[in-house]
Design an enzyme around this catalytic site. Structure first.
Site, short mmCIF file in Angstrom:
data_model
loop_
_atom_site.label_atom_id
_atom_site.label_comp_id
_atom_site.label_asym_id
_atom_site.label_seq_id
_atom_site.Cartn_x
_atom_site.Cartn_y
_atom_site.Cartn_z
N TRP A 149 2.99 -10.51 -5.83
CA TRP A 149 0.74 -10.67 -5.64
C TRP A 149 0.94 -9.52 -7.02
CZ3 TRP A 149 0.17 -13.63 -2.69
CH2 TRP A 149 1.16 -13.65 -1.19
N GLY A 153 -25.20 -23.63 8.26
CA GLY A 153 -24.89 -24.65 9.27
C GLY A 153 -23.37 -25.29 8.22
N GLY A 154 -23.68 -26.44 8.31
CA GLY A 154 -22.44 -27.79 8.04
C GLY A 154 -22.65 -27.34 6.80
N GLU A 207 -5.91 -4.10 -4.53
CA GLU A 207 -6.30 -2.89 -4.09
C GLU A 207 -6.22 -1.87 -3.65
OE1 GLU A 207 -8.65 -2.14 -7.91
OE2 GLU A 207 -7.74 -3.61 -8.83
N SER A 236 0.73 -0.97 -0.01
CA SER A 236 -0.11 0.71 0.61
C SER A 236 1.19 1.13 0.44
CB SER A 236 -1.03 0.17 1.05
OG SER A 236 -1.63 -1.15 1.83
#
Length: 389
Positions: free
Chosen positions: A165, A347-348, A371, A141
């Site tokens: 990156w 849930g699961g 960004e 940044s």
């Protein structure tokens, strides 16, 4: 079906409503079978991304990411946001493929000269894949801290250093690379260059694997020579070029987050209506209704900020730094909340590998970082306010 009532807001013209219907139809026909059972990994990522770029270009969608080479008209940011929102709701990798063409070609479309803008015909058609090479290991940044150098040598420049990156790293045909040319300390000593992906001395040092897979790499430049004509703009204008590009495309990141959130709510509504619990539907429980209300509220509030930023830019304002930062910060943070609620209410199944909400949980996370991380957006907003807006 996702909520489309927002298209009636005064931010949009009739052409935007027609565009939204067209991209929705294209996604339904072209992206329904792209996700595999392993959570949308698409098998061979590089091949899948190249294929998506080719199809998006061939069917005209990449034409929205940059103007024609001879056209200096501004980009339609509302169109970009609508396309990213819809693509993200259907398929994160398709959104990635579209977005990186815009971001990678952005410095050329915004600041390139006539010769450089010939690249745009290739990125718009999907013939060439673009990449935006800004980030370094010690200067994510903090762009002003870039260490990569571009040294003047005769009638060209020699680039040395690393970027990391970098989306489309390893598969891009062109990289817009930001390097230190030394006109002044810090941000005023950076310049931008177009570097072909087959340049001598360019290498892919490492491919990076992340929770929501896409082509990503650390790339190296070992005495990479480019002609002086490869510089975009003037020496020392690299920081300005990078920030102006991010101003435009940062709002589209918010739109992608909005697409993920809308899909999460859509899946959740189906789940709570159809799931039986305590002698009734899951949707009958007040705590569940409260969660649904919060999800809907977060989505609409985010959409207002996203399309406020896009409309403001399309109205002719030179920079939308504050508006884009607000949109990205709020939309990405709230989308994370929305997706988290979707996982909880499934849930699961919500944490089962390959389920749509499990995939959304992985897809959304990076948007709060790339960004400009959320914390950086707060700094940007505060500085804009302290400077008088």
């Amino acid at each position: 079906m996702p909520d489309k009532t927002f298209l009636n807001w005064p931010f949009f013209d009739e052409r935007h409503r027609a565009l939204a219907a067209s991209i929705e139809s294209w996604c339904a026909s072209n992206l329904a079978c792209t996700q595999n059972a392993e959570g949308g990994a698409h098998g061979d990522l590089d091949a899948a991304c190249r294929d998506l770029v080719r199809r998006l270009g061939g069917d005209g969608w990449l034409a929205h990411t940059a103007p024609e080479p001879g056209d200096t008209a501004p980009l339609d940011l509302r169109a970009l946001c609508l396309i990213r929102e819809t693509l993200a709701r259907h398929d994160a990798l398709a959104d990635f493929a579209f977005a990186m063409q815009g971001l990678g070609a952005g410095p050329i479309s915004l600041f390139g000269n006539a010769e450089q803008r010939h690249w745009l015909a290739r990125t718009r058609s999907g013939e060439a894949i673009a990449a935006f090479a800004l980030t370094e290991q010690q200067s994510g940044s903090d762009v002003a801290n870039i260490a990569m150098t571009a040294r003047r040598d005769g009638n060209g420049y020699v680039l040395d250093g690393e970027k990391t990156w970098i989306s489309n790293g390893g598969i891009a045909d062109l990289y817009v690379v930001f390097a230190r040319t030394g006109e002044a300390p810090g941000a005023k000593g950076l310049s931008a260059f177009i570097v072909p992906g087959d340049a001598t001395g360019f290498s892919v040092a490492e491919r990076l694997d992340v929770i929501s897979p896409h082509p990503l790499a650390r790339i190296g430049f070992d005495r990479v020579r480019v002609p002086a004509s490869a510089m975009i703009g003037a020496p020392g204008e690299g920081f300005k070029i990078a920030m102006a590009t991010l101003d435009v495309f940062r709002a589209t990141v918010a739109a992608a987050a909005l697409g993920f959130a809308r899909r999460a709510l859509e899946e959740t509504l189906k789940r709570v209506r159809g799931r039986r619990m305590f002698d009734g539907a899951l949707a009958d429980l007040q705590l569940v209704q409260g969660a649904i209300a919060e999800m809907a509220l977060d989505i609409d509030a985010a959409a207002l900020l996203v399309y406020r930023a896009a409309w403001t830019k399309d109205s002719g304002v030179a920079r939308v730094t504050r508006e884009a930062a607000m949109a990205k910060l709020f939309a990405t943070e709230q989308a994370q909340r929305v997706v988290d609620k979707a996982v909880q209410l499934h849930g699961g199944d919500g944490v089962r590998r390959g389920h749509i909400v499990e995939r959304l949980y992985r897809d959304i996370r990076a948007l709060r970082i790339y960004e400009g991380a959320s914390e950086v957006q707060k700094v940007v907003i505060a500085r804009q306010m302290l400077a008088g807006g």
